[in-house]
Scaffold this active site. Structure first.
Site, PDB file in Angstrom:
ATOM      1  CG  HIS A   1      15.776  46.293  29.206  1.00 41.89           C
ATOM      2  ND1 HIS A   1      15.029  46.359  30.301  1.00 41.89           N
ATOM      3  CD2 HIS A   1      15.129  45.050  28.873  1.00 41.89           C
ATOM      4  CE1 HIS A   1      14.193  45.416  30.759  1.00 41.89           C
ATOM      5  NE2 HIS A   1      14.368  44.455  29.593  1.00 41.89           N
TER       6      HIS A   1
ATOM      7  CG  HIS B   1      20.920  41.176  44.362  1.00 40.30           C
ATOM      8  ND1 HIS B   1      19.629  41.743  45.251  1.00 40.30           N
ATOM      9  CD2 HIS B   1      20.289  40.430  43.236  1.00 40.30           C
ATOM     10  CE1 HIS B   1      18.745  41.302  44.589  1.00 40.30           C
ATOM     11  NE2 HIS B   1      18.929  40.679  43.548  1.00 40.30           N
TER      12      HIS B   1
ATOM     13  CG  ASP C   1      17.082  45.666  46.824  1.00 46.61           C
ATOM     14  OD1 ASP C   1      17.337  44.641  46.144  1.00 46.61           O
ATOM     15  OD2 ASP C   1      15.997  45.684  47.448  1.00 46.61           O
TER      16      ASP C   1
ATOM     17  CG  HIS D   1      18.860  43.036  39.068  1.00 47.60           C
ATOM     18  ND1 HIS D   1      17.809  42.644  38.409  1.00 47.60           N
ATOM     19  CD2 HIS D   1      18.651  42.551  40.433  1.00 47.60           C
ATOM     20  CE1 HIS D   1      17.044  41.549  38.907  1.00 47.60           C
ATOM     21  NE2 HIS D   1      17.423  41.391  40.417  1.00 47.60           N
TER      22      HIS D   1
ATOM     23  CB  CYS E   1      11.877  47.743  32.458  1.00 47.81           C
ATOM     24  SG  CYS E   1      13.412  47.372  33.373  1.00 47.81           S
TER      25      CYS E   1
ATOM     26  CG  HIS F   1      17.165  46.166  33.615  1.00 46.97           C
ATOM     27  ND1 HIS F   1      16.846  47.406  33.020  1.00 46.97           N
ATOM     28  CD2 HIS F   1      18.602  46.134  33.702  1.00 46.97           C
ATOM     29  CE1 HIS F   1      17.869  47.978  32.608  1.00 46.97           C
ATOM     30  NE2 HIS F   1      18.944  47.398  33.265  1.00 46.97           N
TER      31      HIS F   1
ATOM     32  CB  CYS G   1      14.149  50.837  31.909  1.00 46.27           C
ATOM     33  SG  CYS G   1      14.965  49.741  30.976  1.00 46.27           S
TER      34      CYS G   1
ATOM     35  CG  ASN H   1      18.729  36.110  42.593  1.00 42.94           C
ATOM     36  OD1 ASN H   1      19.465  35.115  42.989  1.00 42.94           O
ATOM     37  ND2 ASN H   1      18.057  37.334  43.488  1.00 42.94           N
TER      38      ASN H   1
HETATM   39  P1  DGP Z   1      15.640  39.740  42.009  1.00 44.62           P
HETATM   40  O1  DGP Z   1      14.809  38.952  42.878  1.00 44.62           O
HETATM   41  O2  DGP Z   1      17.138  39.319  42.046  1.00 44.62           O
HETATM   42  O3  DGP Z   1      14.933  40.094  40.761  1.00 44.62           O
HETATM   43  O4  DGP Z   1      15.688  41.025  42.979  1.00 44.62           O
HETATM   44  C1  DGP Z   1      15.058  42.450  42.683  1.00 44.62           C
HETATM   45  C2  DGP Z   1      15.206  43.358  43.683  1.00 44.62           C
HETATM   46  O5  DGP Z   1      14.860  44.637  43.163  1.00 44.62           O
HETATM   47  C3  DGP Z   1      14.695  43.313  44.993  1.00 44.62           C
HETATM   48  O6  DGP Z   1      15.770  42.878  46.066  1.00 44.62           O
HETATM   49  C4  DGP Z   1      14.013  44.326  45.219  1.00 44.62           C
HETATM   50  C5  DGP Z   1      14.396  45.493  44.286  1.00 44.62           C
HETATM   51  N1  DGP Z   1      13.425  46.327  43.810  1.00 44.62           N
HETATM   52  C6  DGP Z   1      12.406  46.096  43.206  1.00 44.62           C
HETATM   53  N2  DGP Z   1      11.608  47.236  42.932  1.00 44.62           N
HETATM   54  C7  DGP Z   1      12.571  48.397  43.214  1.00 44.62           C
HETATM   55  C8  DGP Z   1      12.368  49.679  43.052  1.00 44.62           C
HETATM   56  O7  DGP Z   1      11.513  50.157  42.723  1.00 44.62           O
HETATM   57  N3  DGP Z   1      13.453  50.567  43.679  1.00 44.62           N
HETATM   58  C9  DGP Z   1      14.653  49.786  44.254  1.00 44.62           C
HETATM   59  N4  DGP Z   1      15.547  50.702  44.782  1.00 44.62           N
HETATM   60  N5  DGP Z   1      14.642  48.306  44.436  1.00 44.62           N
HETATM   61  C10 DGP Z   1      13.687  47.855  43.785  1.00 44.62           C
END
Ligand code: DGP
Length: 113
Positions: free
Chosen positions: A45, A101, A29, A99, A3, A97, A6, A86
């Site tokens: 998690h 925004h 992000d 989250h 993950c 996992h 994680c 989301n």
């Molecule tokens: P969602 O579509 O709600 O699952 O958004 C996942 C978000 O996670 C997306 O806006 C991009 C972000 N994201 C994915 N991988 C990484 C990462 O490795 N580092 C960071 N900082 N953000 C990430």
């Protein structure tokens, strides 16, 4: 199962962390959709919002308070911000996992696409 969030929590993958306590972490992000775009995660998690249960009640409440605190820190509390979760495929959840925004720094339309 691996993950990415994680791995960020474990500091195996770098991220710009803006808040951290025992149970919660927030970092910028990697693919920002607004001038301020921060992800707030429980360190535990949890797959998605549909998976939370009664014992997570305080944790989820604390995440909302952390969001408001970061909004103040990022100077978007007065201009306004969105806290978006989301959950599941129709909502476009890409990382399994939980989250939140935190988006701000520009005007946003409604409803979201
Ligand atoms: P969602 O579509 O709600 O699952 O958004 C996942 C978000 O996670 C997306 O806006 C991009 C972000 N994201 C994915 N991988 C990484 C990462 O490795 N580092 C960071 N900082 N953000 C990430």
């Amino acid at each position: 199962m691996s993950c990415i969030f994680c791995d960020i929590r474990e500091k195996k993958v770098p991220a710009e962390i803006v808040y951290e306590d025992e149970d919660i972490m927030a970092f910028r992000d990697a693919d920002p959709r607004a001038p301020v775009h921060i992800l707030i995660i429980p360190k535990k998690h949890i797959l998605s919002l549909s998976e939370i249960d009664e014992e997570d009640r305080e944790l989820i409440g604390r995440i909302c308070r952390v969001a408001a605190r970061i909004a103040r820190q990022e100077s978007i509390a007065r201009s306004g911000f969105r806290l978006v979760v989301n959950s599941g495929p129709d909502a476009g959840q890409a990382v399994d996992h939980l989250h939140f925004h935190l988006l701000g720094g520009r005007s946003m339309s409604w409803p979201p696409g």
